[in-house]
Design an enzyme around this catalytic site. Structure first.
Site, short mmCIF file in Angstrom:
data_model
loop_
_atom_site.label_atom_id
_atom_site.label_comp_id
_atom_site.label_asym_id
_atom_site.label_seq_id
_atom_site.Cartn_x
_atom_site.Cartn_y
_atom_site.Cartn_z
N TRP A 1 -8.05 -42.72 25.92
CA TRP A 1 -9.16 -42.56 26.86
C TRP A 1 -10.35 -41.87 26.18
CZ3 TRP A 1 -12.00 -38.47 28.68
CH2 TRP A 1 -12.80 -38.71 29.79
N HIS A 2 -10.04 -40.92 25.27
CA HIS A 2 -11.11 -40.16 24.64
C HIS A 2 -11.96 -40.99 23.68
CE1 HIS A 2 -9.04 -36.57 26.18
NE2 HIS A 2 -10.26 -36.08 26.19
N GLY A 3 -11.41 -42.05 23.13
CA GLY A 3 -12.26 -42.84 22.26
C GLY A 3 -11.49 -43.81 21.40
N PHE B 1 -17.55 -40.09 25.81
CA PHE B 1 -16.29 -40.66 26.28
C PHE B 1 -16.52 -41.50 27.52
CE2 PHE B 1 -14.60 -36.56 24.35
CZ PHE B 1 -14.56 -37.13 23.10
#
Lengths: 483, 301
Positions: A327-329, A483
Site C-alpha cells: 500500500w505504501h508504494g 502514497f
C-alpha cells in the site's frame, strides 16, 4: 495547497466564514459548500485528476445503491466485483503499473531472457490510495449489510472527497463520516478551541520536528557511505521520528480542521512509541489503515486459514503486513518493510500472547523499568524496519544495514549543524514528554484540565515561539502525500 | 452564531501578539527573508521606507553596477530622480524578471545596466520570483507579509542579519567598494573566471528579450560595458572571447534601439584601480562613472 501554506490559511478562513455564517441555514447548503470546497482544494493540487475523483464517486454511488437494492446474492457479488475492480484497477494502474512491468522484466533477466519492456510516464493522482480505500469500504459494508447506501449524492461525494482527509487520510469509514454528513453541523465552541490546540500541536510536529529531521536524514542517507556507523544509527533514529512527526502531525492538523467544521473523524496515531510490543505498536500507528486492513483483509484471511491454526494465523499476518507494505508504494523496500513487520509477530503468535493488550499505566509519572525496556526494544525493532522505508532501493538498504553494524558504531557521530541538531533533539524530547504525560488524551495539547488561563497561555505561546523560532529552513511536502 | 463570533474574536485576540513579534522584528531591522540574496532583501526593504514613487533613471546589474556606479556623481550631474537597483550576482535573466516589476512600479524612462561578463555565466535565481510575484501594493506598502510568505524562522532571520557581509548604501542604493590593499585576497585578485559557460547563450537570449520588452515599454536601455582588468585579456584567445562578447551585446542592444557604451580600456583603467579582475575600487568607480555620465548627458533629456 499544503496545510502549512499561507494559501491554505486564506482558503480555510474564507471557507470557515462562509460555512458558519452563510451556508449554515440548511443541510443541503452546508453540504454543497463542503463539496465545492473539497473539489477546489483537490483541484488546486492538480485539476486534471479531479475528473478521476468525480468519476470514481459517480460509479461507486450507483454501485452502492444497486448492491443494496439487488435481491440476488450473485448479482450483489457481481456489482461488488465491478466496484473492487474499478477501485483496485485504477490504483494498480496509477501506482503499480511500472513496478510490475519492471519487476517482471527483472525476473526474466534472471533466466537470461531480455524483455523489451514498455513503461508509461504515469503521474500518481494525489490521495488515490486514501479515497480508493474509502469507496471500497463503502461498497464492502453495504454488501455485508453493515450500512445502507447514501441516497443523497452530495453526501456521498463529500464522503469520498472530504478535504481535510482526501490527500493523506485518516481513512474514515462510511459509518463514521456519512451519518455526520447527513446531519446539519452546528458550531461547538469547546470542540473548535480544542481543534485549534490539536492543529498547533500538529504544526509543531510537522514544521519543527519532521522538517528539521528531514534536513538531517536527507543528508545522512545521501552520504551514508562516507559516514561512521554511529551517524547511520542517528540517521535511522531521526528517520523514524521524521515519519512519525510528519504523518501524525498531518493527521493532527486534519483532525483539527475537521473539528473546526463540525466533524469528528478517526484518530490515526495513539502514542505508538509507548507500545510494549509489535502488535501494540501497530494498534497505535496509522490506526485508520491498519484497522481497515484488519477488517477487510486480515479477518477474512484468518477465517479462511482457520483450520491451519497458528500457521494460518502467521500466514494471515504475513499477507496482511505485506499488503500494508505494498500500500505504501511500488518498491520492493516497502514490500520487505511490511513482510519484516509481519515476521516480528511470529514470536507473539507462537507464545499465544498476540491479543494480550498491555495497558500503559496512566497513574504513574514514569513507566516501570520492564515497561520502559519493552518500549525501547519495540522502538529499536521498528527503527530498523524504517531503514527499508526510507531507502531508495533494497541494495541501498542492505548496504546501510551492513555499514551500520561495524566497529565505527562506537565512534562519535558526525554532526555539522550543532545548534540545529541540539534544538531538534530538545524539540523531540518535548514531544516525547508531552505525549507521555498526555497519553490518556486525544492529543498532547488537550490541556483544558488546567483551569488557570495564564498557565495555559504560557504553554500555547511557548509552543508558538518554538515553532516561529525553529521552523526548518525548507518546508517539505508531507511524506504520506506520495502514497 | 454567538459562539462562532466569540470564537473568531478570541482567536484573533490570541493571534495578535504573535503578529506583534514580527512587527517588532521589522522595526528592529531584522528584515524578512525574501530571496536568497541578503543584499537584495536589504535594498528593497530600504527602498520601501523611502517611498519613491517616480524615478526617471534607474540602474540595475550585479556587484559591478552596485559598486562602480557612483550615485553622487550621477545625481549631481544629471539632476534626475535616480535609484540603483543593482545587487550581488544578478544575471541578465534576473534583471529581466526584476525590471518587469521595477519598471511598472517606478515608471523610469531610462534603464542603465552596468555590466560585465559575470552577468552572463550562471542560471537564473528563482528566489527573486518570491518578490516579483507578490502583489505590488503589498510588496511596497506591507513588506512584513514576507515574514509569512515562504516562512523563514526567527532563528534564521537573526542569524542572517548577524552573518551578512556589511554594506553601506548611499541614499540612491549604490555602495562603494573600499578595501585596503592589505585586505585584498591574492587568490581573488588573480582569479580568472570561466567565460563563456553553458548558461551564456541563455543569458544573451534573455538580454534580447529584455531589450525588446523595454522597447515596447518606451524605456531606453543603456548598456554600459564596465572596465575589466588588463591581465584578464593577456592572451589572444581571451581577447578574442572578450571581443566576441562585446560585439554580441552591442548587436542585441542596438537591435532594440538601446545604446551600447563600452568602457573596456586598459590604458585608462590601470591595475591599481581594480579590486579583482572585474571589480573597480571606489576610486576606479569614480573614473568610470564620470566617463559614463559625460556620455549619459548626451542621451538623457
Amino acid at each position: 495547497m499544503l496545510f502549512t501554506s499561507i494559501t491554505f490559511v486564506i482558503f480555510f478562513c474564507l471557507f470557515f466564514l462562509l460555512y458558519w455564517f452563510i451556508f449554515n441555514r440548511g443541510l443541503k447548503l452546508q453540504n454543497l459548500l463542503l463539496l465545492v470546497g473539497n473539489y477546489l482544494f483537490y483541484a488546486w493540487w492538480d485539476w486534471r485528476f479531479l475528473s478521476l475523483l468525480i468519476a470514481s464517486s459517480i460509479l461507486n454511488y450507483f454501485l452502492g445503491i444497486s448492491i443494496y437494492n439487488s435481491k440476488q446474492e450473485k448479482r450483489r457479488s457481481f456489482l461488488l466485483w465491478i466496484g473492487l475492480l474499478q477501485g483496485l484497477g485504477t490504483l494498480l494502474f496509477f501506482k503499480y503499473f511500472n513496478f510490475f512491468v519492471k519487476s517482471i522484466a527483472a525476473a526474466f533477466i534472471a533466466f537470461n531472457i531480455k524483455l523489451d519492456i514498455y513503461t508509461l510516464n504515469i503521474i500518481l493522482p494525489l490521495g488515490i490510495s486514501f479515497y480508493t480505500f474509502r469507496t471500497l469500504s463503502y461498497l464492502l459494508d453495504i454488501k455485508h449489510g453493515k450500512i445502507k447506501p447514501s441516497t443523497d449524492w452530495v453526501v456521498f461525494f463529500c464522503y469520498v472527497s472530504f478535504f481535510p482527509c482526501v490527500i493523506s487520510g485518516p481513512i474514515d469509514r462510511p459509518k463514521t463520516l456519512i451519518p455526520q454528513l447527513e446531519k446539519l453541523r452546528t458550531f461547538n465552541y469547546a470542540q473548535a478551541t480544542d481543534a485549534l490546540r490539536q492543529i498547533l500541536w500538529g504544526l509543531f510536529k510537522k514544521i519543527v520536528i519532521a522538517d528539521n529531521c528531514a534536513a538531517f536524514t536527507n543528508d545522512i542517507f545521501e552520504h551514508y557511505q562516507t559516514l561512521p556507523a554511529s551517524s547511520l544509527l542517528f540517521g535511522a533514529f531521526l528517520s523514524l521520528i521524521q515519519v512519525y512527526a510528519d504523518f501524525s502531525g498531518y493527521s493532527d492538523i486534519a483532525i483539527g480542521l475537521s473539528n473546526l467544521i463540525g466533524f469528528k473523524i478517526t484518530r490515526n496515531f495513539d502514542t505508538p512509541f509507548f507500545a510494549r510490543n509489535i502488535a501494540d505498536f501497530w494498534r497505535r500507528w496509522h490506526i485508520s489503515l491498519t484497522s481497515w486492513l484488519t477488517d477487510y483483509v486480515f479477518t477474512p484471511l484468518t477465517i479462511y486459514f482457520r483450520d491451519l491454526e497458528k500457521t494460518g494465523l502467521i500466514l494471515a499476518i504475513l499477507i496482511n503486513f505485506t499488503a500494508i507494505g505494498i500500500w505504501h508504494g511500488a518498491n520492493w523496500t516497502f514490500i520487505l518493510f511490511g513482510f519484516l513487520n509481519g515476521c516480528y509477530y511470529i514470536p507473539l503468535i507462537l507464545r499465544g500472547t498476540l491479543n494480550k493488550k498491555k495497558k500503559i499505566a496512566t497513574d504513574r509519572l514514569l513507566p516501570e523499568l520492564p515497561a520502559l525496556l519493552n518500549m525501547a526494544g519495540t522502538f529499536i525493532l521498528i527503527m530498523f524496519t524504517f531503514i527499508l522505508f526510507r531507502a531508495d532501493s533494497l541494495a541501498q538498504a542492505f548496504d546501510y544495514y551492513h555499514r551500520l553494524f561495524s566497529h565505527s558504531l562506537f565512534m562519535a557521530p558526525v554532526i555539522i549543524e550543532k545548534v540545529n541538531t541540539a534544538a531538534t533533539l530538545v524539540c523531540i524530547l518535548i514531544m516525547f514528554a508531552a505525549e507521555w504525560l498526555q497519553r490518556d488524551k486525544q492529543h498532547a495539547l488537550q490541556i483544558d484540565f488546567i483551569k488557570n488561563f495564564p498557565a495555559r497561555a504560557i504553554i500555547y505561546y511557548g509552543l508558538i515561539l518554538i515553532i516561529l523560532t525553529f521552523t526548518a529552513t525548507r518546508n517539505s511536502d508531507f511524506i504520506y502525500f506520495k502514497f | 452564531m454567538k459562539g462562532t463570533v466569540k470564537f473568531i474574536f478570541k482567536t484573533l485576540l490570541f493571534v495578535l501578539p504573535v503578529l506583534l513579534i514580527f512587527e517588532v522584528l521589522f522595526r528592529l531591522g531584522y528584515s524578512p527573508i525574501i530571496t536568497n540574496s541578503t543584499l537584495f532583501d536589504l535594498k528593497v526593504i530600504r527602498l520601501q521606507k523611502q517611498h519613491n514613487k517616480h524615478l526617471k533613471v534607474i540602474s540595475i546589474g550585479s556587484s559591478v553596477s552596485l559598486y562602480e556606479l557612483n550615485s553622487n556623481i550621477i545625481v549631481h550631474n544629471l539632476h534626475v530622480p535616480y535609484y540603483n537597483f543593482a545587487s550581488w550576482g544578478l544575471q541578465i535573466s534576473d534583471m529581466r524578471v526584476l525590471l518587469n516589476c521595477f519598471v511598472n512600479d517606478y515608471h523610469p524612462r531610462y534603464v542603465i545596466i552596468g555590466s560585465s561578463i559575470g552577468d552572463f555565466i550562471s542560471p537564473s535565481n528563482d528566489t527573486y520570483l518570491n518578490y516579483v510575484n507578490t502583489n505590488t501594493f503589498i510588496r511596497n506598502e506591507f513588506p512584513e507579509i514576507f515574514y509569512f510568505k515562504n516562512y523563514s524562522s526567527i532563528h534564521q532571520i537573526i542569524r542572517r542579519k548577524h552573518t551578512a557581509f556589511p554594506v553601506q548604501f548611499d541614499s540612491w542604493g549604490g555602495a562603494l567598494l573600499t578595501i585596503k590593499a592589505k585586505d585584498i585576497n591574492r587568490d581573488k585578485w588573480n582569479e580568472h573566471g570561466i567565460f563563456p559557460t553553458q548558461y551564456t547563450a541563455d543569458q544573451y537570449r534573455e538580454l534580447d528579450s529584455l531589450g525588446a520588452w523595454l522597447n515596447t515599454q518606451h524605456v531606453k536601455l543603456i548598456f554600459a560595458q564596465a572596465p575589466i582588468k588588463a591581465s584578464y585579456a593577456n592572451t589572444a584567445v581571451s581577447r578574442q572571447i572578450l571581443q566576441r562578447h562585446f560585439d554580441q551585446c552591442q548587436s542585441i542592444i542596438e537591435k532594440h534601439g538601446g545604446t551600447y557604451l563600452n568602457y573596456y580600456n586598459p590604458a585608462i583603467f590601470t591595475d591599481s584601480l581594480f579590486f579583482d579582475q572585474y571589480h573597480l575600487q571606489a576610486a576606479g568607480g569614480v573614473v568610470f562613472t564620470r566617463l559614463l555620465v559625460s556620455d549619459l548627458k548626451k542621451i538623457i533629456k
